[in-house]
Design a protein around this motif. Sequence first.
Motif, PDB file in Angstrom:
ATOM      1  N   ASN A 200       0.834  -1.196   0.000  1.00  0.00           N
ATOM      2  CA  ASN A 200       0.000   0.000   0.000  1.00  0.00           C
ATOM      3  C   ASN A 200       0.871   1.248   0.000  1.00  0.00           C
ATOM      4  N   PRO A 201       0.463   2.272  -0.758  1.00  0.00           N
ATOM      5  CA  PRO A 201       1.280   3.476  -0.871  1.00  0.00           C
ATOM      6  C   PRO A 201       1.125   4.446   0.286  1.00  0.00           C
ATOM      7  N   ASP A 202       0.145   4.246   1.140  1.00  0.00           N
ATOM      8  CA  ASP A 202      -0.127   5.176   2.231  1.00  0.00           C
ATOM      9  C   ASP A 202      -0.800   4.392   3.353  1.00  0.00           C
ATOM     10  N   PHE A 203      -0.697   4.879   4.588  1.00  0.00           N
ATOM     11  CA  PHE A 203      -1.201   4.132   5.736  1.00  0.00           C
ATOM     12  C   PHE A 203      -1.779   5.094   6.760  1.00  0.00           C
ATOM     13  N   ALA A 204      -2.898   4.698   7.362  1.00  0.00           N
ATOM     14  CA  ALA A 204      -3.544   5.513   8.393  1.00  0.00           C
ATOM     15  C   ALA A 204      -4.310   4.587   9.338  1.00  0.00           C
ATOM     16  N   GLY A 205      -4.882   5.188  10.375  1.00  0.00           N
ATOM     17  CA  GLY A 205      -5.668   4.429  11.343  1.00  0.00           C
ATOM     18  C   GLY A 205      -4.975   4.238  12.677  1.00  0.00           C
ATOM     19  N   VAL A 206      -3.785   4.831  12.832  1.00  0.00           N
ATOM     20  CA  VAL A 206      -3.018   4.666  14.068  1.00  0.00           C
ATOM     21  C   VAL A 206      -3.475   5.696  15.106  1.00  0.00           C
ATOM     22  N   TYR A 207      -3.873   5.229  16.255  1.00  0.00           N
ATOM     23  CA  TYR A 207      -4.196   6.119  17.380  1.00  0.00           C
ATOM     24  C   TYR A 207      -4.046   5.303  18.656  1.00  0.00           C
ATOM     25  N   GLY A 208      -4.292   5.911  19.799  1.00  0.00           N
ATOM     26  CA  GLY A 208      -4.050   5.232  21.064  1.00  0.00           C
ATOM     27  C   GLY A 208      -5.208   4.409  21.580  1.00  0.00           C
ATOM     28  N   PHE A 209      -6.186   4.086  20.733  1.00  0.00           N
ATOM     29  CA  PHE A 209      -7.401   3.361  21.149  1.00  0.00           C
ATOM     30  C   PHE A 209      -8.062   4.066  22.340  1.00  0.00           C
ATOM     31  N   ASP A 210      -8.026   5.395  22.282  1.00  0.00           N
ATOM     32  CA  ASP A 210      -8.483   6.209  23.402  1.00  0.00           C
ATOM     33  C   ASP A 210      -9.742   7.006  23.088  1.00  0.00           C
ATOM     34  N   ALA A 211     -10.399   6.722  21.972  1.00  0.00           N
ATOM     35  CA  ALA A 211     -11.631   7.433  21.624  1.00  0.00           C
ATOM     36  C   ALA A 211     -12.779   6.858  22.446  1.00  0.00           C
ATOM     37  N   ALA A 212     -13.324   7.673  23.335  1.00  0.00           N
ATOM     38  CA  ALA A 212     -14.340   7.174  24.258  1.00  0.00           C
ATOM     39  C   ALA A 212     -15.721   7.067  23.637  1.00  0.00           C
ATOM     40  N   THR A 213     -15.947   7.769  22.528  1.00  0.00           N
ATOM     41  CA  THR A 213     -17.263   7.785  21.883  1.00  0.00           C
ATOM     42  C   THR A 213     -17.091   7.679  20.373  1.00  0.00           C
ATOM     43  N   PRO A 214     -18.149   7.287  19.670  1.00  0.00           N
ATOM     44  CA  PRO A 214     -18.068   7.289  18.206  1.00  0.00           C
ATOM     45  C   PRO A 214     -17.698   8.659  17.644  1.00  0.00           C
ATOM     46  N   ALA A 215     -18.197   9.720  18.241  1.00  0.00           N
ATOM     47  CA  ALA A 215     -17.864  11.058  17.761  1.00  0.00           C
ATOM     48  C   ALA A 215     -16.374  11.338  17.909  1.00  0.00           C
ATOM     49  N   ALA A 216     -15.777  10.873  19.010  1.00  0.00           N
ATOM     50  CA  ALA A 216     -14.340  11.068  19.210  1.00  0.00           C
ATOM     51  C   ALA A 216     -13.540  10.289  18.175  1.00  0.00           C
ATOM     52  N   TYR A 217     -13.964   9.059  17.887  1.00  0.00           N
ATOM     53  CA  TYR A 217     -13.290   8.289  16.841  1.00  0.00           C
ATOM     54  C   TYR A 217     -13.500   8.960  15.485  1.00  0.00           C
ATOM     55  N   GLY A 218     -14.656   9.541  15.288  1.00  0.00           N
ATOM     56  CA  GLY A 218     -14.941  10.242  14.045  1.00  0.00           C
ATOM     57  C   GLY A 218     -13.999  11.410  13.822  1.00  0.00           C
ATOM     58  N   ARG A 219     -13.573  12.050  14.884  1.00  0.00           N
ATOM     59  CA  ARG A 219     -12.614  13.150  14.731  1.00  0.00           C
ATOM     60  C   ARG A 219     -11.269  12.619  14.244  1.00  0.00           C
ATOM     61  N   HIS A 220     -10.878  11.445  14.729  1.00  0.00           N
ATOM     62  CA  HIS A 220      -9.672  10.799  14.179  1.00  0.00           C
ATOM     63  C   HIS A 220      -9.873  10.516  12.687  1.00  0.00           C
ATOM     64  N   MET A 221     -11.028   9.959  12.364  1.00  0.00           N
ATOM     65  CA  MET A 221     -11.295   9.604  10.969  1.00  0.00           C
ATOM     66  C   MET A 221     -11.246  10.835  10.074  1.00  0.00           C
ATOM     67  N   ASP A 222     -11.798  11.939  10.535  1.00  0.00           N
ATOM     68  CA  ASP A 222     -11.755  13.157   9.736  1.00  0.00           C
ATOM     69  C   ASP A 222     -10.317  13.572   9.447  1.00  0.00           C
ATOM     70  N   ARG A 223      -9.445  13.462  10.450  1.00  0.00           N
ATOM     71  CA  ARG A 223      -8.040  13.826  10.233  1.00  0.00           C
ATOM     72  C   ARG A 223      -7.380  12.876   9.240  1.00  0.00           C
ATOM     73  N   TRP A 224      -7.673  11.586   9.375  1.00  0.00           N
ATOM     74  CA  TRP A 224      -7.072  10.616   8.455  1.00  0.00           C
ATOM     75  C   TRP A 224      -7.543  10.858   7.025  1.00  0.00           C
ATOM     76  N   LEU A 225      -8.828  11.073   6.858  1.00  0.00           N
ATOM     77  CA  LEU A 225      -9.358  11.273   5.507  1.00  0.00           C
ATOM     78  C   LEU A 225      -8.862  12.591   4.906  1.00  0.00           C
ATOM     79  N   THR A 226      -8.708  13.606   5.732  1.00  0.00           N
ATOM     80  CA  THR A 226      -8.188  14.873   5.235  1.00  0.00           C
ATOM     81  C   THR A 226      -6.785  14.710   4.657  1.00  0.00           C
ATOM     82  N   ALA A 227      -5.940  13.944   5.353  1.00  0.00           N
ATOM     83  CA  ALA A 227      -4.541  13.816   4.955  1.00  0.00           C
ATOM     84  C   ALA A 227      -4.289  12.674   3.986  1.00  0.00           C
ATOM     85  N   SER A 228      -5.256  11.790   3.789  1.00  0.00           N
ATOM     86  CA  SER A 228      -5.028  10.591   2.994  1.00  0.00           C
ATOM     87  C   SER A 228      -4.895  10.893   1.512  1.00  0.00           C
ATOM     88  N   HIS A 229      -4.072  10.069   0.866  1.00  0.00           N
ATOM     89  CA  HIS A 229      -3.936  10.087  -0.580  1.00  0.00           C
ATOM     90  C   HIS A 229      -4.813   8.983  -1.176  1.00  0.00           C
TER      91      HIS A 229
END
Length: 285
Positions: A200-229
């Motif tokens: 794979n040319p790019d990799f994402a999804g790394v975090y501290g498994f510390d998102a307490a709610t779906p909305a918190a995980y969604g904020r991680h996802m937004d950052r990953w999708l923003t930066a993803s190629h």
Amino acid sequence: MTRRHAMHELLTPAAATDGKRVLLCADDYALHPAVDEAVVDLARQGRLSATSCMTTSPRWAEAARLLAAVPALARGLHLNMTEGHGQPAPTLGAVLRGAYARQLSQMQVRAQLTRQLDDFEQVLGTPPDFIDGHQHVHQLPGVREVLLDVLAERYGPAAPWVRATVPATWRWGAGKAGVLALLGGWRLRRQLAAHGVPHNPDFAGVYGFDAATPAAYGRHMDRWLTASHDGTLLMCHPANARVDGDAIADARMVEYAYLASDAFAESLRKHGARVGVLTRRATPV
């Protein structure tokens, strides 16, 4: 055409009208029924591209039968050296110490990898579409060299693609993503390129498994999708119920709730992204 010749479309550029594609891969399939049910449910919704399978699980054959319901889902081998499925097993710390002290037995590593590949192929009747590692052990010194040798010997030019754990561009600073890069990610990516092994040319999804709610995980996802190629591999670890005794049990349920939600679909639309699929090609890309 067999799955041996399968190569996911994300290794090639998208047409301009396609938008960028992410390969969303759920790890740890066969670990627990709650993981398997979540994977199949998300795949049916078009929310997953792939899953990596733990053939060391005593319920591997049972879990594999569920995959018949989602034939388009890519299946990979999740090389396992640390999960005992209720039985004693080396800790990740012990494996890391052995790897960096150059004390891992290459004969034992080869035996583990070969047995897990055999179990995958015996149950599913096809080689894996890709290979990665539980707790990323596939990138460790003493493991990655064996992996490359076995792939060349067993599959030749039709080898499965291998997960690279380094992002295309540095985007999150240090932290866990930096640790993965230092613990073999950079070296494995260079070796994969040198040996002509698709990855794979790019990799994402790394975090501290510390998102307490779906909305918190969604904020991680937004950052990953923003930066993803286009072509980013994004790992996840969903489960639809608690996996007792699992260190990331809460995070698994949070991830599943978010990935099954309208919020995830909206995030994909907002970022001009879509979950890619694996296509079958006559020759590796």
